[in-house]
Design an enzyme around this catalytic site. Structure first.
Site, PDB file in Angstrom:
ATOM      1  N   HIS A 243       0.803  -1.062  -0.052  1.00 33.96           N
ATOM      2  CA  HIS A 243       0.047   0.056  -0.164  1.00 33.96           C
ATOM      3  C   HIS A 243       0.996   1.140   0.134  1.00 33.96           C
ATOM      4  CE1 HIS A 243      -3.121   2.887   1.241  1.00 33.96           C
ATOM      5  NE2 HIS A 243      -3.979   2.041   0.639  1.00 33.96           N
TER       6      HIS A 243
ATOM      7  N   ASP B 233      -7.884  -5.401   0.151  1.00 38.24           N
ATOM      8  CA  ASP B 233      -8.460  -6.257  -0.909  1.00 38.24           C
ATOM      9  C   ASP B 233      -8.240  -7.716  -0.770  1.00 38.24           C
ATOM     10  OD1 ASP B 233      -9.857  -4.083  -2.390  1.00 38.24           O
ATOM     11  OD2 ASP B 233      -7.794  -3.477  -3.289  1.00 38.24           O
TER      12      ASP B 233
HETATM   13  N1  CMC Z   1       4.151  -7.628  -4.501  1.00 40.99           N
HETATM   14  C1  CMC Z   1       5.290  -7.856  -4.956  1.00 40.99           C
HETATM   15  N2  CMC Z   1       5.928  -6.596  -4.826  1.00 40.99           N
HETATM   16  C2  CMC Z   1       5.651  -5.404  -4.601  1.00 40.99           C
HETATM   17  C3  CMC Z   1       4.205  -5.512  -4.382  1.00 40.99           C
HETATM   18  C4  CMC Z   1       3.491  -6.799  -4.434  1.00 40.99           C
HETATM   19  N3  CMC Z   1       2.012  -6.707  -4.317  1.00 40.99           N
HETATM   20  N4  CMC Z   1       3.718  -4.242  -4.186  1.00 40.99           N
HETATM   21  C5  CMC Z   1       4.869  -3.392  -3.982  1.00 40.99           C
HETATM   22  N5  CMC Z   1       6.060  -4.390  -4.242  1.00 40.99           N
HETATM   23  C6  CMC Z   1       7.182  -4.005  -4.386  1.00 40.99           C
HETATM   24  C7  CMC Z   1       7.806  -3.083  -5.682  1.00 40.99           C
HETATM   25  O1  CMC Z   1       8.163  -4.040  -6.816  1.00 40.99           O
HETATM   26  C8  CMC Z   1       8.813  -2.349  -5.017  1.00 40.99           C
HETATM   27  O2  CMC Z   1       9.845  -2.931  -5.172  1.00 40.99           O
HETATM   28  P1  CMC Z   1      11.479  -2.243  -5.388  1.00 40.99           P
HETATM   29  O3  CMC Z   1      11.543  -1.058  -4.497  1.00 40.99           O
HETATM   30  O4  CMC Z   1      12.385  -3.423  -5.223  1.00 40.99           O
HETATM   31  O5  CMC Z   1      11.448  -1.947  -6.792  1.00 40.99           O
HETATM   32  C9  CMC Z   1       8.393  -1.990  -3.695  1.00 40.99           C
HETATM   33  O6  CMC Z   1       7.737  -3.062  -3.305  1.00 40.99           O
HETATM   34  C10 CMC Z   1       7.681  -0.519  -3.645  1.00 40.99           C
HETATM   35  O7  CMC Z   1       6.462  -0.783  -4.552  1.00 40.99           O
HETATM   36  P2  CMC Z   1       5.912   0.475  -5.168  1.00 40.99           P
HETATM   37  O8  CMC Z   1       5.056  -0.131  -6.466  1.00 40.99           O
HETATM   38  O9  CMC Z   1       7.009   1.638  -5.440  1.00 40.99           O
HETATM   39  O10 CMC Z   1       4.779   1.109  -4.546  1.00 40.99           O
HETATM   40  P3  CMC Z   1       3.582   1.967  -4.561  1.00 40.99           P
HETATM   41  O11 CMC Z   1       3.317   2.684  -3.417  1.00 40.99           O
HETATM   42  O12 CMC Z   1       3.996   2.801  -5.856  1.00 40.99           O
HETATM   43  O13 CMC Z   1       2.435   0.857  -4.935  1.00 40.99           O
HETATM   44  C11 CMC Z   1       0.630  -0.448  -4.766  1.00 40.99           C
HETATM   45  C12 CMC Z   1       1.458   0.586  -4.108  1.00 40.99           C
HETATM   46  C13 CMC Z   1      -0.757  -0.721  -3.781  1.00 40.99           C
HETATM   47  C14 CMC Z   1       0.196   0.073  -5.996  1.00 40.99           C
HETATM   48  C15 CMC Z   1       1.421  -1.801  -4.858  1.00 40.99           C
HETATM   49  O14 CMC Z   1       1.840  -2.115  -3.439  1.00 40.99           O
HETATM   50  C16 CMC Z   1       0.886  -2.869  -5.499  1.00 40.99           C
HETATM   51  O15 CMC Z   1       0.844  -3.022  -6.879  1.00 40.99           O
HETATM   52  N6  CMC Z   1       0.128  -3.661  -4.843  1.00 40.99           N
HETATM   53  C17 CMC Z   1      -0.751  -4.918  -5.231  1.00 40.99           C
HETATM   54  C18 CMC Z   1      -2.278  -4.176  -5.974  1.00 40.99           C
HETATM   55  C19 CMC Z   1      -2.921  -4.122  -4.755  1.00 40.99           C
HETATM   56  O16 CMC Z   1      -3.048  -4.861  -4.087  1.00 40.99           O
HETATM   57  N7  CMC Z   1      -3.555  -2.854  -4.640  1.00 40.99           N
HETATM   58  C20 CMC Z   1      -4.745  -2.561  -3.877  1.00 40.99           C
HETATM   59  C21 CMC Z   1      -4.135  -1.276  -2.603  1.00 40.99           C
HETATM   60  S1  CMC Z   1      -5.221  -1.273  -1.291  1.00 40.99           S
HETATM   61  C22 CMC Z   1      -6.777  -0.602  -1.908  1.00 40.99           C
HETATM   62  C23 CMC Z   1      -6.762   0.215  -2.983  1.00 40.99           C
HETATM   63  O17 CMC Z   1      -5.846   1.287  -2.976  1.00 40.99           O
HETATM   64  O18 CMC Z   1      -7.754   0.259  -3.696  1.00 40.99           O
END
Ligand code: CMC
Length: 418
Positions: A299, A356
């Site tokens: 998140h 989720d």
């Molecule tokens: N699985 C594997 N690795 C992950 C995941 C995941 N679900 N989420 C983040 N990472 C890793 C990402 O690869 C990155 O690694 P590195 O630093 O080595 O490059 C690090 O963690 C930071 O991730 P980010 O993508 O820069 O983080 P963000 O704040 O931009 O994204 C997120 C947040 C929620 C989009 C992301 O965690 C994600 O894609 N999660 C899966 C989708 C999900 O469950 N979304 C629902 C969010 S909660 C409800 C809502 O908002 O609707």
């Protein structure tokens, strides 16, 4: 601490510091460009405050979520109705008995959609995602209610969204539309309109009504997330509430936002169909050569267990037991969570289950089809979107939202002869 200093090309500038009621600190850079000619660059807006807001407080480090100061766990435990929580978010206080009665009456009066609107449902191709239908229908409400009565439009969109959503589902399975009932609660009406049938008696099971009440409340607001920021962004141009919320529905649809609840179930099913080897999927999520992510993990704001996921995990156990369903997907989810929470990759990046992760299991136990999961999220989020739209409109600091950029394209060049 009242100012922050910035040194740019040897020159010092001072900017005011804003401190929120929970001591969050923001550097007010409104005058930055005028003073320095420079802008800030913050792709994904992870460090950018777009407004001051009194609606919802999140402390992502400590896993805290409060609506108007009330902790989410306590709101759920109190047995509050969904529309009371909607009132709280929109108007900033719990309704008195009289206010509740009149709000509830208005919600009932406005829950039916214009009969002509029903025709729209006939013209979507059968595979249309219900989020597309919800967004299109919400935008088209502006055609049916051109009076621009913003107070009433807040009630209209909240009351009608559930009817539109249930009709989208009925249309997809070829069943007749079912009208809402005035004596049912908001969550019970959703279930009634989705599952009642003219040829059968249908009583909303209390356990389902309670689970949906809780799910809707847990999703009701989450401050400046992608869809809410979209609602504010669109609204800042002067677009109507209907147009702004329709855009919010589209933003929520994405798999990294609300669309994740549908993706989580599809991922758990994929793991189940692949023999249940969840460790393989954890390894894939860590592999930088694969674009696979563990859906329902991570998140932008929570760097701790999402408080909503904690409540939902407990509820998933309870509801499945009450409805007598043993869902192997719940076991896979729990194993996956355990492996991920003990894995250095997830620990270092502070990736915890989010809202989720368990909501899909609950929706599934309630008989809600997978492509309606994100619609359920949208119905829950509706009060938050409305509250933010209203706050944005009433805030004298609101200007049209118009970020800047750092241009990296070609400098001026000659157009080649044609
Ligand atoms: N699985 C594997 N690795 C992950 C995941 C995941 N679900 N989420 C983040 N990472 C890793 C990402 O690869 C990155 O690694 P590195 O630093 O080595 O490059 C690090 O963690 C930071 O991730 P980010 O993508 O820069 O983080 P963000 O704040 O931009 O994204 C997120 C947040 C929620 C989009 C992301 O965690 C994600 O894609 N999660 C899966 C989708 C999900 O469950 N979304 C629902 C969010 S909660 C409800 C809502 O908002 O609707």
């Amino acid at each position: 601490m009242s100012t922050a200093k910035l040194v740019l090309e040897g020159k010092e500038y001072e900017f005011p510091v804003v401190v929120g009621s929970e001591n969050e600190v923001g550097i007010d850079i409104t005058s930055l460009r005028a003073k320095t000619g420079a802008i800030t660059l913050d792709p994904g807006y992870g460090n950018t405050g777009s407004c001051e807001s009194a609606i919802t407080y999140i402390d992502g480090e400590r896993g805290i979520l409060r609506y108007r100061g009330y902790p989410i766990e306590k709101i759920v435990e109190s047995g509050a109705r969904f529309i009371e929580v909607a009132y709280l978010l929109i108007y900033g206080k719990w309704p008195s008995a009289e206010e509740y009665a009149s709000f509830s009456k208005l919600m009932t009066q406005h829950s039916i959609i214009h009969e002509d609107m029903k025709n729209f449902f006939n013209h979507f191709p059968p595979m249309t995602h219900p989020m597309a239908i919800l967004s299109a229908m919400v935008a088209s409400l502006s055609g049916f209610y051109p009076d621009g009565d913003e107070e009433l439009n807040m009630i209209r969109v909240l009351a009608k969204a559930k009817t539109i959503s249930a009709y989208a589902y009925k249309k997809s399975i070829g069943e007749p539309f079912v009208y809402p009932k005035p004596d049912l609660s908001y969550p019970a009406n959703i279930l009634h309109m989705m599952f009642a049938h003219p040829m059968e008696d249908y009583q909303v099971p209390p356990v389902m009504e309670e689970a949906l009440r809780m799910l809707l409340i847990l999703h009701a607001d989450h401050e400046q997330n992608c869809s809410t920021s979209t609602v504010r962004m669109v609204g800042s141009s002067g677009a109507s509430l209907f147009a702004s919320i329709s855009a919010g529905v589209c933003a929520l649809w994405g798999p990294l936002h609300g669309g994740a609840n549908q993706e989580v179930i599809q991922m758990l099913e994929r793991i189940r169909d692949d023999g249940g080897d969840y460790k393989k999927y954890v390894a894939m999520a860590k592999d930088k050569d694969s674009d696979f992510r563990l859906m329902g993990f991570g998140h932008r704001v929570y760097k701790n267990y999402d408080p909503r996921a904690r409540i939902l995990k407990e509820q998933a156990d309870k509801v499945l037991e009450l409805v007598g369903v043993k869902d192997p997907l719940l076991d896979i989810a729990k194993h996956l969570e355990e492996v991920a929470l003990n894995d250095d990759y997830f620990i270092e990046r502070k990736l915890y289950p989010n809202v989720d992760f368990y909501s899909g299991i609950l929706y599934k136990a309630m008989g809600i089809p997978t492509n309606m999961f994100t619609v359920m999220f949208a119905l829950g989020r509706m009060p938050g979107w409305i509250a933010h739209w209203k706050e944005m409109k009433e805030d004298p600091a609101t200007r049209i939202n118009r970020p800047r950029q750092i241009y990296t394209g070609p400098t001026e060049r000659e157009v080649p002869p044609r």
